[in-house]
Design an enzyme around this catalytic site. Structure first.
Site, short mmCIF file in Angstrom:
data_model
loop_
_atom_site.label_atom_id
_atom_site.label_comp_id
_atom_site.label_asym_id
_atom_site.label_seq_id
_atom_site.Cartn_x
_atom_site.Cartn_y
_atom_site.Cartn_z
N ASP A 143 0.86 -1.18 0.00
CA ASP A 143 0.00 0.00 0.00
C ASP A 143 0.90 1.23 0.00
O ASP A 143 1.87 1.26 -0.73
CB ASP A 143 -0.96 -0.04 1.19
CG ASP A 143 -2.18 0.86 1.03
OD1 ASP A 143 -2.20 1.67 0.09
OD2 ASP A 143 -3.11 0.76 1.84
N HIS A 187 1.38 1.98 -3.42
CA HIS A 187 0.44 2.89 -4.09
C HIS A 187 0.98 4.32 -4.11
O HIS A 187 0.80 5.03 -5.08
CB HIS A 187 -0.91 2.85 -3.40
CG HIS A 187 -1.60 1.54 -3.54
ND1 HIS A 187 -2.63 1.15 -2.71
CD2 HIS A 187 -1.41 0.49 -4.38
CE1 HIS A 187 -3.04 -0.05 -3.05
NE2 HIS A 187 -2.31 -0.47 -4.06
#
Length: 133
Positions: A48, A82
């Site tokens: 993430d 991300h």
């Protein structure tokens, strides 16, 4: 979940750590409502966000109303994730004075170098974000 998550702290130093965590919501370092934070010479390889700056979510964030502020990120490498440096999405208390310099965020596996995300229902505010090479 989040690997390093200081909350409501002052004078935080995260130095020379290597985080490899691939899975849903596996952030590397998430200082939340912290003041005077230095994240230096770290390597993030995450599923993430590498670094996600936070300041509370919804009612808790409004009740405490403590911003994340005076955060310096230096010499870090973001390999996968991300976002390299992300502000949000739990940012109800606000954020100010974020400075990132000399970080390597050129991996083809990193979606975005800088990412700002918020939910309008949560509120929040931001001031002064600087990124230098």
């Amino acid at each position: 979940m989040w690997e390093i998550h200081p909350v409501l702290c002052r004078n935080v130093i995260v130095s020379e750590v290597k985080i490899s965590s691939h899975g849903p919501n596996n952030d590397g370092c998430d200082p939340e409502s912290c003041t005077d934070v230095l994240i230096k010479n770290c390597t993030f390889d995450t599923g993430d966000d590498c670094i996600a700056i936070k300041s509370g979510r919804n009612a808790d964030g409004r009740r405490l109303n403590v911003p994340a502020e005076n955060i310096i990120i230096q010499g870090c490498e973001m390999k996968d994730g991300h976002g390299g440096v992300t502000i949000g999405s739990e940012i109800t208390g606000g954020v100010r004075n974020v400075f990132a310099e000399n970080c390597r965020m050129d991996s083809p596996n990193l979606d975005r170098a800088l990412r700002i995300k918020n939910n309008a229902m949560r509120g929040g505010w931001s001031k002064t974000f600087t990124c230098a090479t």
